[in-house]
Design a protein around this motif. Sequence first.
Motif: not given
Length: 325
Positions: A72, A74-75, A81-82, A91, A93, A97-99, A117, A147
């Motif tokens: 998990y 945190f940027v 990019e995923r 997708s 982040i 944001g976080a994801g 991050w 996200t």
Amino acid sequence: MFDTIRDSNPDRMSSPPLPPPAAPIRTGERAAIFPHLSLNEIYRLNETQVLKGSTSHPMDIVLDGKADHVVYIFVLDGVIERHNTRLHLASIIPDGGAGAVINGPATLLKLSKGCRWLAFQIPLSVLRNHFGLWSGQFCFHEPRFATVADFRRHAVSSLYRTINFLLLRKREGEGSPLANSYEQLLIAQLYASAPHNLCLGDRSARQPCPKQLRRAEEFIRSNLYASITVDHIAGAAGCSTRTLQRIFRHFRDATPTQILSHYRIAEAHDLIIAGRARTVTDLASSLQFSNPARFAATYRDIYGQKPSIDIRAHLRTGAQRATTL
């Protein structure tokens, strides 16, 4: 987890100069499942880790495909990019944001220039067991975390603050005598604040689980490869078979035998994605399924694919990784 790193030529974005850290940070540390990724800091707990990283240039990271960990993220600056290279999906982040990322097959991460991050890394099996216990229902599927666009204004900020606190303790040279307590806190904060698909919050999630249920499920998880009966489970739980059946029906909406089967199917899935399963027959037999066909049908109902297909795919992926090393 991160098997190969490639530099990307185009600069995706720039970021302002980074402020100096409050205390010296050792660079170049590497997590066991990130063998090729140099990290700024690692805080190792019992089964989980807190990570901190940054990039000075755009970077592509190819994951190892084992699908056994969740990270998990945190940027703090930049963008991550995923990409799923098999399904051609992507997708982002964003900055602030976080994801979540699972180290699954065909997963590629692209880190922008100046990306900073923080992350909480947890084995998928540990996350699934904890989430299932707290939610009151067994968790079969891989987690899908939504996200978060701005984690500082979201409930997941509690997880971020705890991660920062642990890294500060590390910099100050403090040990981790409470590592297990901190680990439980991090998992609980992830469960409580990050939106995910594993737990639907049914009636059992709002009621405390009785000790007999906890004992029964601990016994089940410890005896997935053993031949056990409902009477064995009731004995470990400290109650009669009839009481055990009533508890499972109320809190799990299933029988003890069904829950035992669910745990064994999940264990089979973990063995397959780890490349440790060779045939459906041997896998079913090792987990006490007397009928391989019924085992295969149940597996397909839960994971949407025949176990034989998954076994071949993950054995092929493992062979390809071994060839490239």
